[in-house]
Design a protein around this motif. Sequence first.
Motif, PDB file in Angstrom:
ATOM      1  N   ALA A 115       0.836  -1.202   0.000  1.00 47.00           N
ATOM      2  CA  ALA A 115       0.000   0.000   0.000  1.00 47.00           C
ATOM      3  C   ALA A 115       0.870   1.250   0.000  1.00 47.00           C
ATOM      4  O   ALA A 115       1.832   1.351   0.772  1.00 47.00           O
ATOM      5  CB  ALA A 115      -0.922  -0.008   1.215  1.00 47.00           C
ATOM      6  N   PHE A 116       0.512   2.196  -0.860  1.00 39.60           N
ATOM      7  CA  PHE A 116       1.246   3.451  -0.991  1.00 39.60           C
ATOM      8  C   PHE A 116       0.275   4.613  -0.834  1.00 39.60           C
ATOM      9  O   PHE A 116      -0.719   4.717  -1.563  1.00 39.60           O
ATOM     10  CB  PHE A 116       1.925   3.537  -2.357  1.00 39.60           C
ATOM     11  CG  PHE A 116       2.936   2.458  -2.604  1.00 39.60           C
ATOM     12  CD1 PHE A 116       4.283   2.662  -2.329  1.00 39.60           C
ATOM     13  CD2 PHE A 116       2.547   1.221  -3.107  1.00 39.60           C
ATOM     14  CE1 PHE A 116       5.220   1.655  -2.549  1.00 39.60           C
ATOM     15  CE2 PHE A 116       3.474   0.216  -3.334  1.00 39.60           C
ATOM     16  CZ  PHE A 116       4.812   0.430  -3.053  1.00 39.60           C
ATOM     17  N   LEU A 117       0.560   5.494   0.105  1.00 38.13           N
ATOM     18  CA  LEU A 117      -0.267   6.675   0.316  1.00 38.13           C
ATOM     19  C   LEU A 117       0.110   7.738  -0.708  1.00 38.13           C
ATOM     20  O   LEU A 117       1.278   7.879  -1.083  1.00 38.13           O
ATOM     21  CB  LEU A 117      -0.068   7.207   1.735  1.00 38.13           C
ATOM     22  CG  LEU A 117      -0.425   6.207   2.845  1.00 38.13           C
ATOM     23  CD1 LEU A 117       0.063   6.719   4.197  1.00 38.13           C
ATOM     24  CD2 LEU A 117      -1.916   5.941   2.878  1.00 38.13           C
ATOM     25  N   HIS A 165      11.342   1.781   4.640  1.00 38.76           N
ATOM     26  CA  HIS A 165      10.544   2.250   5.775  1.00 38.76           C
ATOM     27  C   HIS A 165       9.081   1.905   5.528  1.00 38.76           C
ATOM     28  O   HIS A 165       8.438   2.460   4.632  1.00 38.76           O
ATOM     29  CB  HIS A 165      10.706   3.757   5.959  1.00 38.76           C
ATOM     30  CG  HIS A 165      12.123   4.190   6.148  1.00 38.76           C
ATOM     31  ND1 HIS A 165      12.882   3.805   7.238  1.00 38.76           N
ATOM     32  CD2 HIS A 165      12.935   4.959   5.373  1.00 38.76           C
ATOM     33  CE1 HIS A 165      14.089   4.325   7.137  1.00 38.76           C
ATOM     34  NE2 HIS A 165      14.148   5.021   6.021  1.00 38.76           N
ATOM     35  N   TYR A 166       8.550   0.992   6.346  1.00 36.21           N
ATOM     36  CA  TYR A 166       7.186   0.534   6.109  1.00 36.21           C
ATOM     37  C   TYR A 166       6.567  -0.005   7.394  1.00 36.21           C
ATOM     38  O   TYR A 166       7.261  -0.249   8.386  1.00 36.21           O
ATOM     39  CB  TYR A 166       7.158  -0.562   5.036  1.00 36.21           C
ATOM     40  CG  TYR A 166       7.963  -1.792   5.380  1.00 36.21           C
ATOM     41  CD1 TYR A 166       7.376  -2.910   5.969  1.00 36.21           C
ATOM     42  CD2 TYR A 166       9.340  -1.834   5.126  1.00 36.21           C
ATOM     43  CE1 TYR A 166       8.125  -4.033   6.294  1.00 36.21           C
ATOM     44  CE2 TYR A 166      10.098  -2.958   5.448  1.00 36.21           C
ATOM     45  CZ  TYR A 166       9.484  -4.046   6.037  1.00 36.21           C
ATOM     46  OH  TYR A 166      10.218  -5.155   6.373  1.00 36.21           O
ATOM     47  N   VAL A 183      -1.707  -9.916   4.550  1.00 37.00           N
ATOM     48  CA  VAL A 183      -0.557  -9.316   5.208  1.00 37.00           C
ATOM     49  C   VAL A 183      -0.317  -7.972   4.515  1.00 37.00           C
ATOM     50  O   VAL A 183      -0.018  -7.916   3.320  1.00 37.00           O
ATOM     51  CB  VAL A 183       0.686 -10.238   5.159  1.00 37.00           C
ATOM     52  CG1 VAL A 183       1.010 -10.706   3.757  1.00 37.00           C
ATOM     53  CG2 VAL A 183       1.891  -9.528   5.780  1.00 37.00           C
ATOM     54  N   TRP A 184      -0.506  -6.911   5.276  1.00 35.44           N
ATOM     55  CA  TRP A 184      -0.409  -5.550   4.735  1.00 35.44           C
ATOM     56  C   TRP A 184       1.003  -4.991   4.931  1.00 35.44           C
ATOM     57  O   TRP A 184       1.598  -5.142   5.992  1.00 35.44           O
ATOM     58  CB  TRP A 184      -1.393  -4.624   5.447  1.00 35.44           C
ATOM     59  CG  TRP A 184      -2.807  -4.774   4.994  1.00 35.44           C
ATOM     60  CD1 TRP A 184      -3.768  -5.595   5.523  1.00 35.44           C
ATOM     61  CD2 TRP A 184      -3.430  -4.072   3.919  1.00 35.44           C
ATOM     62  NE1 TRP A 184      -4.942  -5.443   4.831  1.00 35.44           N
ATOM     63  CE2 TRP A 184      -4.773  -4.515   3.845  1.00 35.44           C
ATOM     64  CE3 TRP A 184      -2.983  -3.110   3.004  1.00 35.44           C
ATOM     65  CZ2 TRP A 184      -5.681  -4.034   2.896  1.00 35.44           C
ATOM     66  CZ3 TRP A 184      -3.883  -2.619   2.056  1.00 35.44           C
ATOM     67  CH2 TRP A 184      -5.205  -3.078   2.005  1.00 35.44           C
ATOM     68  N   THR A 185       1.505  -4.332   3.903  1.00 36.41           N
ATOM     69  CA  THR A 185       2.738  -3.558   3.987  1.00 36.41           C
ATOM     70  C   THR A 185       2.398  -2.148   3.536  1.00 36.41           C
ATOM     71  O   THR A 185       2.059  -1.928   2.370  1.00 36.41           O
ATOM     72  CB  THR A 185       3.843  -4.139   3.097  1.00 36.41           C
ATOM     73  OG1 THR A 185       4.080  -5.507   3.470  1.00 36.41           O
ATOM     74  CG2 THR A 185       5.134  -3.345   3.239  1.00 36.41           C
ATOM     75  N   VAL A 186       2.428  -1.202   4.459  1.00 40.59           N
ATOM     76  CA  VAL A 186       2.075   0.187   4.167  1.00 40.59           C
ATOM     77  C   VAL A 186       3.351   1.017   4.221  1.00 40.59           C
ATOM     78  O   VAL A 186       3.990   1.124   5.275  1.00 40.59           O
ATOM     79  CB  VAL A 186       1.044   0.728   5.177  1.00 40.59           C
ATOM     80  CG1 VAL A 186       0.632   2.154   4.800  1.00 40.59           C
ATOM     81  CG2 VAL A 186      -0.186  -0.175   5.231  1.00 40.59           C
ATOM     82  N   PHE A 187       3.738   1.587   3.103  1.00 36.75           N
ATOM     83  CA  PHE A 187       5.006   2.306   3.025  1.00 36.75           C
ATOM     84  C   PHE A 187       4.874   3.716   3.591  1.00 36.75           C
ATOM     85  O   PHE A 187       3.867   4.398   3.397  1.00 36.75           O
ATOM     86  CB  PHE A 187       5.503   2.350   1.575  1.00 36.75           C
ATOM     87  CG  PHE A 187       5.943   1.005   1.078  1.00 36.75           C
ATOM     88  CD1 PHE A 187       7.241   0.556   1.281  1.00 36.75           C
ATOM     89  CD2 PHE A 187       5.052   0.162   0.427  1.00 36.75           C
ATOM     90  CE1 PHE A 187       7.647  -0.694   0.853  1.00 36.75           C
ATOM     91  CE2 PHE A 187       5.443  -1.090  -0.013  1.00 36.75           C
ATOM     92  CZ  PHE A 187       6.740  -1.520   0.205  1.00 36.75           C
ATOM     93  N   GLN A 188       5.921   4.122   4.296  1.00 36.55           N
ATOM     94  CA  GLN A 188       5.912   5.430   4.938  1.00 36.55           C
ATOM     95  C   GLN A 188       6.080   6.561   3.932  1.00 36.55           C
ATOM     96  O   GLN A 188       5.456   7.621   4.066  1.00 36.55           O
ATOM     97  CB  GLN A 188       7.030   5.489   5.979  1.00 36.55           C
ATOM     98  CG  GLN A 188       7.076   6.776   6.786  1.00 36.55           C
ATOM     99  CD  GLN A 188       8.052   6.678   7.939  1.00 36.55           C
ATOM    100  OE1 GLN A 188       8.031   5.724   8.707  1.00 36.55           O
ATOM    101  NE2 GLN A 188       8.936   7.655   8.055  1.00 36.55           N
ATOM    102  N   GLU A 189       6.908   6.370   2.925  1.00 36.51           N
ATOM    103  CA  GLU A 189       7.134   7.408   1.913  1.00 36.51           C
ATOM    104  C   GLU A 189       5.900   7.552   1.041  1.00 36.51           C
ATOM    105  O   GLU A 189       5.355   6.583   0.531  1.00 36.51           O
ATOM    106  CB  GLU A 189       8.344   7.044   1.045  1.00 36.51           C
ATOM    107  CG  GLU A 189       8.715   8.093   0.023  1.00 36.51           C
ATOM    108  CD  GLU A 189       9.338   9.332   0.629  1.00 36.51           C
ATOM    109  OE1 GLU A 189       9.488  10.331  -0.102  1.00 36.51           O
ATOM    110  OE2 GLU A 189       9.688   9.304   1.829  1.00 36.51           O
ATOM    111  N   LEU A 239      13.932  -2.954   1.832  1.00 35.76           N
ATOM    112  CA  LEU A 239      12.882  -3.875   2.243  1.00 35.76           C
ATOM    113  C   LEU A 239      13.011  -5.225   1.569  1.00 35.76           C
ATOM    114  O   LEU A 239      12.841  -6.260   2.192  1.00 35.76           O
ATOM    115  CB  LEU A 239      11.522  -3.260   1.904  1.00 35.76           C
ATOM    116  CG  LEU A 239      10.325  -4.211   1.870  1.00 35.76           C
ATOM    117  CD1 LEU A 239      10.045  -4.757   3.251  1.00 35.76           C
ATOM    118  CD2 LEU A 239       9.092  -3.507   1.327  1.00 35.76           C
ATOM    119  N   LEU A 240      13.294  -5.228   0.287  1.00 32.13           N
ATOM    120  CA  LEU A 240      13.287  -6.464  -0.478  1.00 32.13           C
ATOM    121  C   LEU A 240      14.704  -6.964  -0.717  1.00 32.13           C
ATOM    122  O   LEU A 240      15.645  -6.186  -0.832  1.00 32.13           O
ATOM    123  CB  LEU A 240      12.593  -6.217  -1.824  1.00 32.13           C
ATOM    124  CG  LEU A 240      11.174  -5.644  -1.691  1.00 32.13           C
ATOM    125  CD1 LEU A 240      10.629  -5.300  -3.061  1.00 32.13           C
ATOM    126  CD2 LEU A 240      10.265  -6.613  -0.981  1.00 32.13           C
TER     127      LEU A 240
END
Length: 261
Positions: A115-117, A165-166, A183-189, A239-240
């Motif tokens: 997920a990307f904001l 950063h997530y 399983v959610w991965t929400v990125f900070q950037e 991250l990866l």
Amino acid sequence: MRLLPALLALAAARPLACADSHWCYDIQAKASNYACLVMVLLEDEASVTGGGLAARYRAKQMHLHWSEELDKGSEHTLNGVRYAMEMHIVHEKEKGTSRSEKEAQDPKDEIAVLAFLVEAGSEKNDGFQPLVEALSYVPRPKMNTTMNDSISLLDLLPKKETLRHYFRYLGSLTTPGCEEKVVWTVFQERIQLHKDQIAAFSTKLYYDSEQKLKMTDNVRPLQRQGQRLVFKSQAPGQLLPLPLPTLLVPMLTCLLAGFLA
């Protein structure tokens, strides 16, 4: 990763309606029961692994959520702040890639969503522009178009060095029937788009064939965190385990009708 206090509001828990009935967003319910399933298919060309994930996951589709208001379009919040849009890249777990038999049978992580904001910035985002321009060719349901210029997922994402950063938690799908298997991965950037690019999604797309109901506010209300634990990455590296160009290489060429949910 370490346990993080509740900085992240979760888009998880109950659906707005029963899973076996037609489901729609509040804005649709005010007028009629229009269909709301729209997305970009990724044709299994990308996968993701590592970063604490228990298996390899294959990319299936990408979609966005948004609002006409710049602080109401995301399904997650960070420190209480809601953003203009949220982009989800949805993956399914590949069989035979789990680290253990128990993990392979665990239904709580069948789906992995990156997920990307998205927030409003002062400049046009050139990576997103072909997508924005193509919206004019798919305003109504059951329409599709082929973009003149193919784009990579990498064109849509923040710079790869920021993706270490997530936030991570186990939750649910935010569309019907909201099953607890993600399983959610929400990125900070955040991704930055010009406000006119953001507005295009609400002004060029419609839920209905008559083009009377704008496709906007397709956002699930925030849900209670409950007993879910939210973790934050503290890894000094990325991250990866592989460079992002290796993992995220599909080209987006076809937009499906009403396409982004």
